[in-house]
Write a protein that holds these residues in place. Structure first.
Motif, PDB file in Angstrom:
ATOM      1  N   SER A  71      13.838   3.873 -32.434  1.00 49.74           N
ATOM      2  CA  SER A  71      14.481   2.548 -32.379  1.00 49.74           C
ATOM      3  C   SER A  71      15.745   2.461 -33.223  1.00 49.74           C
ATOM      4  O   SER A  71      16.763   1.922 -32.785  1.00 49.74           O
ATOM      5  N   LYS A  72      15.710   3.028 -34.424  1.00 52.25           N
ATOM      6  CA  LYS A  72      16.881   2.915 -35.299  1.00 52.25           C
ATOM      7  C   LYS A  72      18.084   3.632 -34.679  1.00 52.25           C
ATOM      8  O   LYS A  72      19.207   3.127 -34.707  1.00 52.25           O
ATOM      9  N   LEU A  73      17.823   4.801 -34.117  1.00 56.07           N
ATOM     10  CA  LEU A  73      18.903   5.554 -33.480  1.00 56.07           C
ATOM     11  C   LEU A  73      19.542   4.726 -32.354  1.00 56.07           C
ATOM     12  O   LEU A  73      20.770   4.659 -32.219  1.00 56.07           O
ATOM     13  N   LEU A  74      18.707   4.089 -31.532  1.00 57.19           N
ATOM     14  CA  LEU A  74      19.228   3.242 -30.456  1.00 57.19           C
ATOM     15  C   LEU A  74      20.080   2.122 -31.047  1.00 57.19           C
ATOM     16  O   LEU A  74      21.205   1.865 -30.589  1.00 57.19           O
ATOM     17  N   GLN A  75      19.549   1.460 -32.065  1.00 56.93           N
ATOM     18  CA  GLN A  75      20.279   0.340 -32.672  1.00 56.93           C
ATOM     19  C   GLN A  75      21.618   0.815 -33.255  1.00 56.93           C
ATOM     20  O   GLN A  75      22.624   0.119 -33.171  1.00 56.93           O
ATOM     21  N   ASP A  76      21.626   2.017 -33.826  1.00 57.51           N
ATOM     22  CA  ASP A  76      22.850   2.541 -34.436  1.00 57.51           C
ATOM     23  C   ASP A  76      23.939   2.836 -33.403  1.00 57.51           C
ATOM     24  O   ASP A  76      25.119   2.796 -33.719  1.00 57.51           O
ATOM     25  N   TYR A  77      23.539   3.199 -32.172  1.00 52.83           N
ATOM     26  CA  TYR A  77      24.549   3.738 -31.248  1.00 52.83           C
ATOM     27  C   TYR A  77      24.844   2.930 -29.981  1.00 52.83           C
ATOM     28  O   TYR A  77      25.863   3.146 -29.351  1.00 52.83           O
TER      29      TYR A  77
ATOM     30  N   SER B  81      13.082  -2.990 -30.072  1.00 51.04           N
ATOM     31  CA  SER B  81      14.202  -2.126 -30.455  1.00 51.04           C
ATOM     32  C   SER B  81      15.540  -2.785 -30.153  1.00 51.04           C
ATOM     33  O   SER B  81      16.423  -2.811 -31.004  1.00 51.04           O
ATOM     34  N   LEU B  82      15.682  -3.365 -28.950  1.00 56.42           N
ATOM     35  CA  LEU B  82      17.004  -3.844 -28.536  1.00 56.42           C
ATOM     36  C   LEU B  82      16.984  -5.283 -28.020  1.00 56.42           C
ATOM     37  O   LEU B  82      17.862  -5.673 -27.249  1.00 56.42           O
ATOM     38  N   GLY B  83      16.015  -6.087 -28.457  1.00 56.03           N
ATOM     39  CA  GLY B  83      15.982  -7.488 -28.026  1.00 56.03           C
ATOM     40  C   GLY B  83      15.967  -7.620 -26.514  1.00 56.03           C
ATOM     41  O   GLY B  83      16.579  -8.533 -25.945  1.00 56.03           O
ATOM     42  N   ASP B  84      15.298  -6.673 -25.845  1.00 56.66           N
ATOM     43  CA  ASP B  84      15.150  -6.648 -24.389  1.00 56.66           C
ATOM     44  C   ASP B  84      16.457  -6.319 -23.648  1.00 56.66           C
ATOM     45  O   ASP B  84      16.518  -6.421 -22.427  1.00 56.66           O
ATOM     46  N   GLN B  85      17.495  -5.936 -24.375  1.00 56.91           N
ATOM     47  CA  GLN B  85      18.764  -5.596 -23.703  1.00 56.91           C
ATOM     48  C   GLN B  85      18.852  -4.080 -23.535  1.00 56.91           C
ATOM     49  O   GLN B  85      19.575  -3.396 -24.259  1.00 56.91           O
ATOM     50  N   MET B  86      18.079  -3.585 -22.579  1.00 57.20           N
ATOM     51  CA  MET B  86      17.998  -2.143 -22.335  1.00 57.20           C
ATOM     52  C   MET B  86      17.904  -1.914 -20.837  1.00 57.20           C
ATOM     53  O   MET B  86      17.154  -2.609 -20.157  1.00 57.20           O
TER      54      MET B  86
ATOM     55  N   VAL C  12      18.799   3.726 -21.324  1.00 56.93           N
ATOM     56  CA  VAL C  12      17.907   4.576 -22.109  1.00 56.93           C
ATOM     57  C   VAL C  12      16.982   5.289 -21.124  1.00 56.93           C
ATOM     58  O   VAL C  12      16.273   4.652 -20.345  1.00 56.93           O
ATOM     59  N   SER C  13      17.051   6.637 -21.163  1.00 56.14           N
ATOM     60  CA  SER C  13      16.213   7.437 -20.281  1.00 56.14           C
ATOM     61  C   SER C  13      15.191   8.198 -21.123  1.00 56.14           C
ATOM     62  O   SER C  13      15.124   8.001 -22.343  1.00 56.14           O
ATOM     63  N   SER C  14      14.380   9.024 -20.479  1.00 55.65           N
ATOM     64  CA  SER C  14      13.366   9.760 -21.244  1.00 55.65           C
ATOM     65  C   SER C  14      13.015  11.053 -20.537  1.00 55.65           C
ATOM     66  O   SER C  14      13.337  11.252 -19.360  1.00 55.65           O
TER      67      SER C  14
ATOM     68  N   PHE D   5      24.342   8.716 -23.342  1.00 55.06           N
ATOM     69  CA  PHE D   5      23.169   7.844 -23.464  1.00 55.06           C
ATOM     70  C   PHE D   5      21.989   8.687 -23.930  1.00 55.06           C
ATOM     71  O   PHE D   5      22.004   9.918 -23.799  1.00 55.06           O
ATOM     72  N   PHE D   6      20.987   8.039 -24.478  1.00 48.83           N
ATOM     73  CA  PHE D   6      19.844   8.770 -25.017  1.00 48.83           C
ATOM     74  C   PHE D   6      18.786   8.993 -23.952  1.00 48.83           C
ATOM     75  O   PHE D   6      18.505   8.121 -23.126  1.00 48.83           O
ATOM     76  N   SER D   7      18.223  10.211 -23.990  1.00 42.87           N
ATOM     77  CA  SER D   7      17.055  10.536 -23.189  1.00 42.87           C
ATOM     78  C   SER D   7      16.002  10.971 -24.197  1.00 42.87           C
ATOM     79  O   SER D   7      16.052  12.078 -24.729  1.00 42.87           O
ATOM     80  N   VAL D   8      15.100  10.067 -24.523  1.00 37.70           N
ATOM     81  CA  VAL D   8      14.163  10.340 -25.606  1.00 37.70           C
ATOM     82  C   VAL D   8      13.047  11.249 -25.094  1.00 37.70           C
ATOM     83  O   VAL D   8      12.570  11.087 -23.977  1.00 37.70           O
TER      84      VAL D   8
END
Ligand SMILES: *[C@@H]1O[C@H](CO)[C@@H](O)[C@H](O)[C@H]1NC(C)=O
Length: 438
Positions: free
Chosen positions: A102-108, A145-150, A125-127, A87-90
């Protein structure tokens, strides 16, 4: 008779308990370049998986750099063939613009190996920090970024008002996050005297989060030592790792994130440091697998991960191998009071000159003890019990360092440091020499 409201509250708490019991064990992973055609992505995933980690939190600070997107693709392509998750930790310190990610999230997030959590099974999604963004900006980002599905699990240490977690969760942030991740409580702040790590603030955050039906991801780390990029910092160190392990097994947070798998610059790595990922010349001198390997900590991490997932306390930790005892010893290579060429890191006065060790003994084994030798002299002897044992043996001396696990007069296992301790040093490196029990 139960009212509709209490039935739904019961259902909600039952659902909540099921996700809380998942107890995910993750490792923070610094995404650096990975040369295509090497097996480096696969090796990192296989090695972490073998220790019982469930996922890597991929630290992304340059979401559009080719070296980063290339490494991310290799990691996901391999993880998709395994049970391991990512998972991503931005990293808002490196790239503060939310939209840049956002694009990276959408891609993966659609990848089979992308970690999901919560009742809705949304992508996690963490940070690292929240940057200077407020709760409303995060809600907007979730939508856009994810249509609120995060499943939003940010590191909230620098969020305004977070030092009072109860009111923080009751407010706007509580409507925004699904859980929070702590970073700074992995070590004591330090200063001019020795200080121990504490889970006091973690407990406050966890309780406040749970009252709002949110989760808490607690950090676990051996130390922080940094001497690069204009900053010299030390956060102990010594027995921080096993002490924190014992605290977290008692706290039993929803998730634990190990800091880190491979952050050489901060000296808190336990895995592989690939030469193509770590290119800073200053860091290479004190954070590397050749002169400063930290692999010796791995069996302890595996034992902790297993106990955490099964809800055992420190006494319930067990070797995750056929050995009756596993563990490591670690120390700094020059006396803290000694001189070094250069600048000592901030908080160096909170360092203790000691031989640190942690050992995990199997169930039913009660006739072992550990003998610590420093500079050719025995400086401590301690009887071992099943589960986690640890100490900082004070009075470290110049010369070679070793610990022996003995039964009666027989030496069963040894861990011996590869470098001698000296009075002074040409470098001010507060990283540890770590030797695993053999
Ligand atoms: C830290 O904890 C150890 C026990 O593991 C204890 O012996 C020591 O006195 C503590 N140090 C401080 C500064 O509280």
């Amino acid at each position: 008779m139960l009212s509709l409201r209490s039935v739904s509250a019961l259902l909600a708490s039952a659902l909540y308990v099921s996700s809380a019991n998942a107890r995910g064990f993750y490792a923070h992973y610094m995404v650096g370049g990975i040369i295509e055609g090497t097996d480096h992505a696969a090796r990192d995933i296989d090695d972490a998986s073998a220790l019982g980690f469930d996922a890597f939190a991929l630290n992304i600070g340059a979401p559009n750099a080719g070296w980063a997107t290339g490494a991310i693709k290799q990691l996901f392509d391999y993880a998709d063939q395994t049970d391991f998750k990512l998972f991503f930790s931005v990293d808002f310190y490196q790239e503060s613009n939310m939209d840049a990610y956002s694009k990276l999230l959408q891609d993966y997030v659609g990848r089979p190996s992308y970690l999901r959590a919560g009742d809705d099974n949304y992508p996690v999604v963490s940070s690292f920090s929240i940057g200077d963004h407020d709760a409303a900006s995060f809600r907007k980002w979730k939508w856009e970024s994810l249509g609120d599905q995060m499943y939003l699990l940010p590191n909230a240490d620098n969020a305004p008002g977070y030092n009072n977690p109860g009111s923080w969760f009751q407010g706007d942030w509580g409507n925004t996050v699904d859980g929070v991740f702590g970073w700074e409580t992995a070590w004591p702040w330090g200063g001019n005297q020795p200080e121990n790590v504490s889970s006091g603030f973690d407990t406050e955050v966890l309780n406040a989060a749970h009252r709002r039906g949110k989760t808490y991801m607690a950090p676990l780390s051996p130390l922080q030592f940094k001497a690069c990029c204009g900053s010299q910092n030390y956060r102990i160190g010594e027995v921080n790792l096993p002490q924190r392990m014992a605290q977290l097994l008692t706290l039993s947070p929803d998730f634990v994130e190990f800091i880190t798998w491979n952050d050489a610059g901060e000296s808190h790595y336990i895995g592989n440091i690939w030469s193509e990922s770590q290119v800073d010349e200053d860091i290479k001198k004190y954070g590397n697998n050749e002169d400063w390997p930290h692999f010796g900590w791995q069996p302890l991490i595996a034992s902790f991960g297993n106990a955490y997932k099964h809800g055992h306390g420190p006494d319930g930790m067990r070797p995750q191998s056929d050995d009756e005892v596993i563990g490591a010893m670690w120390y700094r290579t020059f006396l803290s009071s000694g001189s070094c060429n250069g600048k000592k890191p901030s908080n160096w006065k909170s360092a203790v000159d000691a031989v640190n060790w942690a050992l995990v003994v199997d169930q039913g084994v009660t006739d072992l003890k550990v003998r610590v030798s420093s500079g050719g002299k025995v400086i401590s002897e301690t009887k071992l019990s099943p589960g986690l044992n640890y100490a900082a043996a004070p009075g470290i001396r110049q010369g070679t360092q070793k610990i022996e696990v003995v039964r009666g007069n027989k030496v069963v296992k040894v861990a011996k440091g590869a470098k001698k301790v000296t009075d002074g040093s040409e470098h001010c490196f507060y990283n540890f020499q770590v030797a695993g029990l053999e």
